[in-house]
Motif scaffolding. Structure first.
Motif: not given
Lengths: 1015, 436
Positions: A865, A879, A919-920, A923
């Protein structure tokens, strides 16, 4: 200045005295001897003077001149060839010269032997030899208070000594200290000496020196003793009726007369060179090579090696070199097994089964002798074994010693028996192997009670007073074991324990089949980890299987249970660390079926040791010394077995973690072992490979493994023994001053609840005691283990440290999902003071290099990123490369994205990006091969968070980090401050402040870099 | 008066003998050890039954013996380890005079270990009226008898077979076509074919020649086939037999030296030899019957036949016995009967090609077809081979004897050609050690 080695040869052919016949040989003797002594390859004398037919005056002056000079290293050899005659007193001898008048002037016209002896005694030269090739030479004596010692007092003995000497250690040639004066004469007092073409003694000496036959096979030098011994043999062989005789004065040192032309060094010069090296590691390599020389199969070589090892042990007492030499010496020594023949109590006049002793003479096949002076003991020699029988003809004790001798050492076998009174003839019915129930005749109740009482009374009477009348169940042939002792260990220790076990069995087993018959059964696993886990789990069997387990899991558990063997009662792991790990895993205080001794006992349980060493394939240019820093930085690669199972893997990892400033640095030089949990598989491949090992190959392992490898010993079940070829690439121990751990090999007895089987526990304790004994230690040492140490250079890790090593390693094996978030805010356009390079350029170069060099496994993922503020709508990040499997293509894409990073003009949306990254990663988490991945967010920033007020805060980040299993690694570059993150350090977040020149290293550390396949 | 004296003497002798028997009995039979009760039993077996198979067997037993729960413990992998596990448990019970918490009621053991456990007093003799000799195959039955007493019943049996690549033998014209069964009459014939079949990357013959029990098995088969034998401390053999034994092992030694047996074979056990043969690294292989379903499925060119020789195939298998110290010997004995009933015998055959010991199964078609889908020819081959089998040296300290055999023979095989002892010296040295 006098020559260091000089010779004076007096040869008298012609005599004026009619009583002395002219001789033909002396001048020829002189010329031939001079040729030999002058020869640089033989005598290497600096100066050889011949005095042909001298008068007495000339001879005396020459002799005085010859002997009165000399210094510390002077060698003086004087040879006389001519007539000699006895004087008025029967013990005086005169050497006749050209003008000698034997009747009128025997004293003044000759060279009296006493005068000559005195001259030699007072000579300052250190080493002197007089050769008298004349009649009556035995009368020559070094007289005086300090006397002289005749060398011919034990002719036969010396001859024998010489014969044996072909196999016996050669004396060392001194280079300093000591003095010697020796005289060798051609004949005893009263004996004549003959001449043919040469004088007898001269011919023997010339022949012996010129052919080298006078020398010993294992000595490079010919000494006066050798010459005398050879002359005696030569005279006997030639059939001469005269006996050479020697006498000596102040003979405190041996010296050499000539080089031994027939000498062929049994120990190669390059090995000798290694052994003489001032570097201990090189001497260690020399010892290993000695071991290989010994195993070459040549008997003489093996014996020479043994002699050399004895010297090494003697010269290096108390040092590690000495210990290693001792181990190798033991391996090259005669062994007898069992070490004693105990017949116990035997009856007089009975036939007692003979006991068999295995006799192993390394490298010499079956060349050994055995004898026993006790007439009650009979020896029968077989190839490789000795049968010892006793004749119990008289009551009393037999305590004899059988001596087994060989060129590879000797052994004494105690033979003991107690001969009791003869058996009283008493017919007792033979008992079936398994007596059935005792059937008494039918009685009334009262009668039954009476009969039973009588029977019991009789039984008691018999057992208490006449036990000797009750025949014991004596089976024909071998006995049935009554006590099996299962011992658990690793394959690396198995051969040593097997050897010790056989000795233990023989010392704890009766010759009477009805008494205790011990069998020790050793189960060896490829590593300690399985043993540790199964002991902690109380050695479950298939009955303990989980009924809910899937077929695959159940099959794996069954296979593990079957492979692990019988439940052990003694455990001998490589390290006490494993014992403590098992203890910790057991936990609790519930009654257990398998218990470990107290921790304090374990610390005393070590039966052997083997320190860890750094070893590399021996090749020209391979290092002799390495520091840990070099190890970590110079491209060395170490195969490392699974630390969860392998003690070697655990301790090597621990050592490297301790040496490196960061565990991850250590992981980068470690490669998975080919053998999984047994490093010796890597050694096996090295042994079998015909190719040179890859550059940088190195091993951090116990010294015993090096010894096993170099000595060609088996390297575990995974290494074929049938194809074992001589070791072509040896391993060299590299010196390292850094402390290393050591195997401490504890012997651990395991007890059950209830601990009612005292006999079995006693047997287990006895086995450990045996390993602690001198015999046990010798058996372990013979297999490359060292004696237990009171303290190790580096203490073993405690349970906590060991578990931490395992945890760190385990996480290093977990797949890594790494997301790189790169700051492209406006400040990245800035150039540091004194530089024309923008920060963004420095950062992208460092990051790209790190990605390209990182070694990722198929389960790993990588993504890139960039972030500032509002880069993608309201999002502060964009991204560039989505997180995906770290294939080669994906890594290329990541590297390309990093290379194309450019700075924006926006601010730094740092917290929002961290929150989104966490969080990415959280998940997308899915376990691979049963291992949860390591989620790692790597953030590079050069500034503080300066997002808008609605952006995430440090508190928000704390909530996310508490909730999600994600590591955050922040690299704060060029003036950026880590202080705002300090409240988050209690979570899995690190922040390091790095200058521009440290960025590459910081990225490299954050990215996974490990080998996934064996090197 | 005289009569009274005689009687008294008679009574004294009787009591004395009784007392002696009692004392001697204490040596082998701890007083109070075990009982003929019923209840929970634990069966220790050498067979590697899976968890599902153990469950299945347990449920079968529970149907007919609901009050006698069964636990099955699979013993460790190797014969030696199995012996140690059994020995330590049985010895501990004997010392304690009662069964301990982890003890076994029914013990399954390799046939070679029966003499030790029977002579050692660990096993309860069985009633020959209940377990009839005629029910079982002859050779396995004999392996359950020690000193004339039935100490166990044969549960499974095993026997060596010869596997070969039929296409290779056709190409060498050893057989006319692949369906023509090759039956070598001697090991020399096998050696000849193996020698002719070897190539650069393959050997002619392979077997289990690693230094373990498999080597004893293989060596004894060659020794017996040559008409030789090895002594035990109680059973001498003639020098002629030793010379013949030397001829037997000379075949192996020659094979290794001439390379028609690969050096690698000296490290092979069952698994590695099977893999080598499957990989065509050898044309002929000696193996056990359980290899046949695997091999047949793997390649249609593989065939199987009997080993040559008269009563020269090694008998394997598992005997089951009742532990003397079991408190539930009645249930345990019932379990022996249960396991040797035709239904369970058929079940164990299907479970892992463990060969049944009940005679009738070999002739009534029970073993053909089924999940293994084996042909009648193969079953007949098995039966013939079992009848041709022979027990390994029968002595209480079998494992010691086997260790000696392995050590001597493996050393001889490892020694390069021209450097070792002649085979006859190898055998004579081995025989000297075996005589004790």
């Amino acid at each position: 200045m006098a020559a260091a080695r000089s010779a004076l040869i007096i040869a008298v052919n012609d005599y004026l005295d009619d009583n002395l016949d002219d001789l033909r040989a002396p001048l020829r003797d002189a010329a031939a001897l001079k040729g030999v002594l002058d020869n640089p390859a033989i005598g290497a004398f600096d100066k050889v003077t011949i005095l042909p037919n001298p008068t007495a005056d000339v001879a005396r002056r020459a002799l005085e001149n010859f002997f009165k000079r000399g210094g510390a290293t002077e060698v003086r050899v004087c040879h006389f060839s001519g007539h000699a005659f006895r004087g008025p007193s029967s013990d005086s001898l005169y050497l006749a010269m050209h003008d000698t008048q034997t009747e009128d002037y025997p004293e003044s016209s000759s060279v009296p032997s006493d005068w000559l002896a005195n001259l030699i005694k007072i000579s300052p030269a250190r080493y002197k030899l007089l050769l008298l090739d004349c009649c009556h030479g035995g009368l020559f004596k070094f007289r005086g208070p300090d006397g002289g010692e005749t060398l011919d007092s034990a002719d036969v003995g010396e001859t024998l000594t010489r014969s044996v000497g072909k196999f016996a250690p050669a004396p060392a040639i001194p280079i300093a200290n000591g003095r010697a004066a020796v005289a060798i004469a051609a004949a005893r007092a009263g004996q004549g000496s003959v001449e043919k073409r040469h004088g007898a003694l001269s011919e023997a000496i010339i022949e012996g020196l010129s052919t080298g036959d006078a020398g010993r096979a294992d000595s490079e030098w010919i000494t006066p003793d050798d010459l005398l011994a050879y002359a005696k043999e030569w005279f006997t062989k030639t059939g001469l009726h005269q006996s050479p005789v020697g006498t000596q004065h102040e003979n405190t040192a041996d010296f050499f007369v000539a080089r031994n032309l027939s000498y062929r060094p049994l120990i190669p010069p390059d090995v000798e060179e290694l052994l003489r090296s001032p570097t201990p590691a090189t001497r260690y390599t020399g010892i290993e090579k000695l071991d290989m020389v010994a195993s070459s199969g040549a008997a003489g070589a093996a014996q020479a090696v043994r002699t050399r090892l004895q010297r090494l042990v003697q010269d290096n007492r108390g040092s590690q070199i000495g210990e290693v030499a001792q181990v190798v010496l033991l391996r090259n020594s005669l062994t007898v097994s069992p070490a004693a023949a105990g017949f116990g109590r035997v009856r007089r006049g009975t036939t007692v089964p003979a006991q068999e002793i295995t006799v192993a003479v390394p490298h010499l096949g079956d060349r050994w002798q055995a004898e026993c002076a006790d007439p009650a003991v009979t020896l029968t020699r077989h190839p490789g074994r000795l049968e010892i029988a006793i004749d119990p003809a008289r009551r009393g004790d037999i305590a004899a010693t059988v001596t087994v001798t060989s060129a590879m050492g000797d052994a004494e076998i105690p033979v003991t028996a107690t001969v009791t009174r003869p058996e009283i003839p008493w017919h007792v019915p033979a008992f079936p192997p398994l007596p059935r129930r005792l059937h008494l005749p039918r009685f009334t109740d009262a009668g039954r009670r009476t009969a039973a009482t009588l029977a019991c009374g009789a039984a008691v009477l018999l057992t208490t007073t006449s036990a000797h009348l009750v025949p014991k169940v004596q089976l024909q042939g071998w006995c049935i074991p009554t006590q099996d002792l299962p011992v658990l260990t690793t394959q690396s220790l198995q051969p040593a324990l097997e050897r010790a076990a056989r000795e233990f069995e023989s010392s704890h087993t009766s010759t009477d089949c009805a008494d205790t018959q011990v069998r020790v059964s050793i189960t060896a696993l490829s590593s300690d980890g399985l043993a540790e886990r199964r002991i902690a789990e109380q050695w479950p069997d298939t009955a303990d299987a989980d009924p809910r387990a899937t077929p695959e899991v159940a099959a794996a558990a069954d296979a593990e249970a079957r492979m692990a063997g019988p439940a052990p009662q003694v455990w001998v792991p490589e390290s006490s660390v494993q014992v403590e790990l098992a203890r910790t895993a057991m936990g609790g205080t519930a009654p257990l079926s398998l218990n470990l001794p107290a921790a304090a006992e374990i610390s005393e349980a070590s039966v052997a040791a083997s320190p860890f060493v750094l070893a590399v394939p021996d090749s020209p240019g391979s290092p002799v010394h390495l520091t840990w820093k070099q190890v970590l930085q110079d491209g060395w690669r170490f195969p490392r077995p699974d630390p969860r199972n392998s003690t070697t893997g655990l301790l090597a990892t621990y050592a490297l973690y301790e040496a490196a400033s960061d565990d991850r640095d250590a992981e980068k030089i470690l490669r998975p072992s080919l053998g999984g949990d047994d490093l010796r598989n890597d050694l096996c491949r090295l042994r079998l490979s015909t190719d040179a090992p890859p550059a940088g190959t190195a091993f951090l392992m116990p010294e015993k493994y090096v010894s096993d490898y170099n000595a060609g010993r088996p390297l575990g079940d995974g290494c074929p023994v049938a194809n074992t070829a001589p070791v072509t690439t040896t391993l060299k121990v590299v010196e390292s001053s850094t402390p290393a751990p050591a195997l401490d090999v504890p012997c651990v007895t395991l007890t059950g609840i209830p601990a009612s089987d005292g006999a079995q526990h006693e047997l287990a304790e006895a086995f450990c005691d045996h390993l602690h004994s001198a015999k046990g230690l010798a058996a372990l040492r013979a297999d490359g283990l060292a004696a237990p140490r009171s303290s190790a250079a580096m203490p073993n890790p405690g349970t906590g440290a060991a578990k931490k090593v395992i945890d760190t390693w385990t996480s290093a094996q977990r797949p890594v999902r790494v997301l790189l978030a790169m700051d492209v805010s406006g400040s990245m356009k800035l150039t540091p003071p004194g530089s024309s390079t923008q920060r963004i350029e420095t950062v992208r170069a460092a990051a790209r290099t790190a990605v390209e060099r990182s070694e990722m496994a198929p389960g790993d993922e990588v993504g890139v990123w960039r972030f500032a503020t509002h880069l993608s709508g309201s999002r502060d990040y964009a991204e560039l490369v989505p997180l995906a499997s770290a294939t080669g293509d994906q890594q290329s894409r990541a590297a390309a994205a990093l290379a194309s990073l450019t700075a924006t003009t926006a601010d730094t949306g740092l917290y929002d990006t961290i929150q989104a990254g966490v969080r990415t990663l959280a998940e997308g988490t899915t376990a691979t091969a049963g291992l949860d991945p390591v989620n790692r967010l790597v953030v590079l920033t050069d500034g503080e968070n300066d997002d808008d007020p609605t952006a995430a805060t440090v508190q928000d980040l704390a909530t996310d980090l508490r909730t999600h299993d994600v590591e955050v690694s922040i690299i704060a570059s060029v003036g950026a401050d880590c202080a705002p993150f300090e409240p988050l350090y209690k979570f899995d977040l690190t922040c390091v402040e790095k200058g521009a020149d440290e960025l590459a290293a910081a990225f490299a550390k954050a990215l996974p870099s490990r080998a996934v396949t064996p090197s | 008066m005289t009569t009274l004296r005689r009687l008294r003497c008679g009574a004294s002798v009787l009591l004395l003998l009784g007392a002696l028997a009692a004392v001697a009995g204490c040596e082998a039979d701890p007083p109070g050890c075990g009982a003929d009760g019923t209840g929970r039993i634990t069966f220790a077996t050498v067979k590697n039954y899976s968890a599902a198979q153990r469950r299945d067997l347990t449920q079968r037993w529970a149907k007919s013996h609901p009050g006698e729960p069964l636990t099955i413990v699979v013993l460790p992998a190797t014969s030696d380890q199995q012996r140690v596990q059994l020995a330590t448990t049985l010895q501990a019970d004997k010392r304690a005079g009662r069964a301990g918490p982890g003890s076994y009621d029914v013990v399954g053991m390799d046939v070679v270990n029966l003499p030790e456990f029977a002579e050692g007093g660990y096993l309860q003799p069985q009633d020959e009226k209940r377990f009839r000799r005629t029910t079982f195959l002859g050779v396995p039955w004999q392996s359950s008898v020690q000193g004339g007493t039935l100490y166990a019943v044969p549960f499974t049996t095993n026997v060596g077979l010869l596997y070969y690549w039929a296409d290779e033998l056709v190409s060498r014209k050893v057989i006319g076509n692949e369906n023509e069964r090759w039956q070598p009459e001697s090991w020399q014939q096998i050696a000849d074919v193996a020698r002719a079949s070897m190539g650069d990357d393959r050997a002619g013959y392979t077997a289990q020649l690693k230094s373990y029990e498999g080597l004893t098995v293989n060596a004894m088969e060659l020794i017996w086939a040559a008409g030789g034998d090895l002594p035990t401390p109680t059973r001498p053999v003639s020098q002629d037999q030793l010379d013949a034994a030397a001829d037997g092992i000379e075949v192996l030694i020659d094979g290794v030296h001439q390379r028609w047996i690969s050096q690698d074979s000296l490290d092979y056990d069952e698994s590695s030899s099977l893999n080598a043969f499957l990989g065509r690294k050898a044309v002929i292989m000696r193996h056990w019957p359980d290899a046949w379903p695997v091999l047949r499925k793997a390649d249609p060119h593989i065939r199987v036949t009997m080993l040559p020789g008269n009563h020269s195939t090694t008998l394997g298998g598992e005997n089951i016995a009742v532990a003397r110290c079991s408190p539930h010997r009645h249930s345990a004995s019932d379990f022996l009967a249960f396991l040797t009933a035709p239904e369970q015998q058929k079940w164990i055959f299907d479970a892992g090609v463990y060969l049944p010991t009940v005679q009738s199964l070999y002739t009534d078609g029970s073993l053909t077809g089924g999940t293994l889908n084996l042909e009648p020819d193969f079953i007949a081959l098995l039966r013939s081979s079992i009848d041709n089998a022979r027990r390994r040296p029968v002595l209480p300290a079998y494992s010691d004897a086997s260790q000696l055999i392995q050590t001597h023979i493996h050393a001889a095989l490892q020694t390069p050609a021209g450097e070792g002892k002649p085979p006859v010296d190898v055998i004579n040295d081995l025989a000297g050690d075996l005589r004790g």
